[in-house]
Design an enzyme around this catalytic site. Sequence first.
Site, mmCIF file in Angstrom:
data_model
loop_
_atom_site.group_PDB
_atom_site.id
_atom_site.type_symbol
_atom_site.label_atom_id
_atom_site.label_comp_id
_atom_site.label_asym_id
_atom_site.label_seq_id
_atom_site.Cartn_x
_atom_site.Cartn_y
_atom_site.Cartn_z
ATOM 1 N N ILE A 128 5.693 71.591 42.358
ATOM 2 C CA ILE A 128 6.676 72.539 42.863
ATOM 3 C C ILE A 128 6.000 73.844 43.286
ATOM 4 C CG2 ILE A 128 7.249 73.666 40.656
ATOM 5 C CD1 ILE A 128 10.227 73.443 41.608
ATOM 6 N N LEU A 133 -5.837 78.212 40.597
ATOM 7 C CA LEU A 133 -6.528 77.487 39.536
ATOM 8 C C LEU A 133 -5.826 76.204 39.108
ATOM 9 C CD1 LEU A 133 -7.553 80.511 37.267
ATOM 10 C CD2 LEU A 133 -8.756 79.530 39.222
ATOM 11 N N VAL A 136 1.730 73.339 39.496
ATOM 12 C CA VAL A 136 2.792 73.202 38.508
ATOM 13 C C VAL A 136 3.793 72.132 38.936
ATOM 14 C CG1 VAL A 136 4.669 74.399 37.310
ATOM 15 C CG2 VAL A 136 2.543 75.615 37.841
ATOM 16 N N LYS A 150 1.547 72.596 33.987
ATOM 17 C CA LYS A 150 0.478 73.141 34.836
ATOM 18 C C LYS A 150 -0.801 72.339 34.621
ATOM 19 C CE LYS A 150 -1.194 77.354 34.086
ATOM 20 N NZ LYS A 150 -1.365 78.836 34.159
ATOM 21 N N ASP A 285 -1.980 90.309 35.067
ATOM 22 C CA ASP A 285 -1.844 89.708 36.400
ATOM 23 C C ASP A 285 -0.372 89.644 36.796
ATOM 24 O OD1 ASP A 285 -2.730 88.515 38.735
ATOM 25 O OD2 ASP A 285 -2.772 86.493 37.902
#
Length: 359
Positions: A128, A133, A136, A150, A285
């Site tokens: 999705i 990195l 998901v 993930k 982040d």
Amino acid sequence: MDYNFKRDLNWLFIRPWIWLPRLIYILFSLLYLTLSLAIQGSSKSTLIQKKLAKQIFKTLTELGPCFIKVGQALSTRPDLIRRDWLEELTNLQDNLPPFNNEEAIKILKIELGDKTESLFKEFPEEPIASASLGQVYKATLLDDSQVAVKIQRPNLNFIIRRDLVIIKILAISTGPLLPLNLGIGLGEIIDEFGKSLFEEIDYQKELENAERFSSLFTNNPTITVPKVIKKLSTEKVLTTSWINGIKLSRPDELLENNINPSYIIRTGVISGIRQLLEFGYFHADPHPGNMFALKGSSGDMGHIAYVDFGMMDSITDKDRLTLTEAIVNLINEDFHAVAINFRELGFLNQSQNLEPIIP
């Protein structure tokens, strides 16, 4: 699973068949992009600017995770990047080309065991969302609850080790030629970047981060953190409860769902201040791909969900006090004191001349 420039430099130096072709490819890609921006960057044509934005996205995507991460950081900086490029760069946050689904399932089975089918009632054939990195999947467990799974991109450890060495060498070589006045060396910035990247690809570390972050906002209805499912998580696979939210980068959808953007901003600012100045542990982040608006409100406070806890950091009590002083000095427009605060925080090195920075 850690960053060590000297070790990785020695490892790469004796393998020229690895670094030499990669160096040539990086240099050619960046040179071609730089020339395109230099020649067409000042054009007033909307079509040309959109074309350049797509070229930036394509170049960073093809260069891989380290460069995508830089692009992600730039995508949140309208003060540095043209606004007509930002929309394309935001796709670097969670809308990258996915890697092969069969490869993803293979990694999932290696990490969770061959009987993966018995763990999920439904597992989709396509992700999705896809980021720098990992990607998901929205899967369904046997009890019908929905989860986010993930899965890490293949060979990340090798790719990041290789590219960080090359990037640091290029930065140190070209740094003196660039019109930068950062107050700190590019090499030091890349070292910090490398350290955080290696922490981010350890999903067990992210699991611990998510649980710690969640504990800070216990009984706080304005902040939601997805629950980690440990039995379905490893170093390369992370499974959490699914968050039904709206991206903060979609204001029209917020209004359609009767979510007040001002309430969301207030919650985001207050939660950020609490992380920095009260807890001393913060989400490092917080781009729009990692924060979602949820329906509902508590007074004039909106509801936000944080996701992706790969990049977290802490600050000491001393630094928290200095950061508070910097905020007060900034409000009082005492910029000399702000510069001293920044030096105390390590944003500027001790030998940096503050006079050209203060204005």
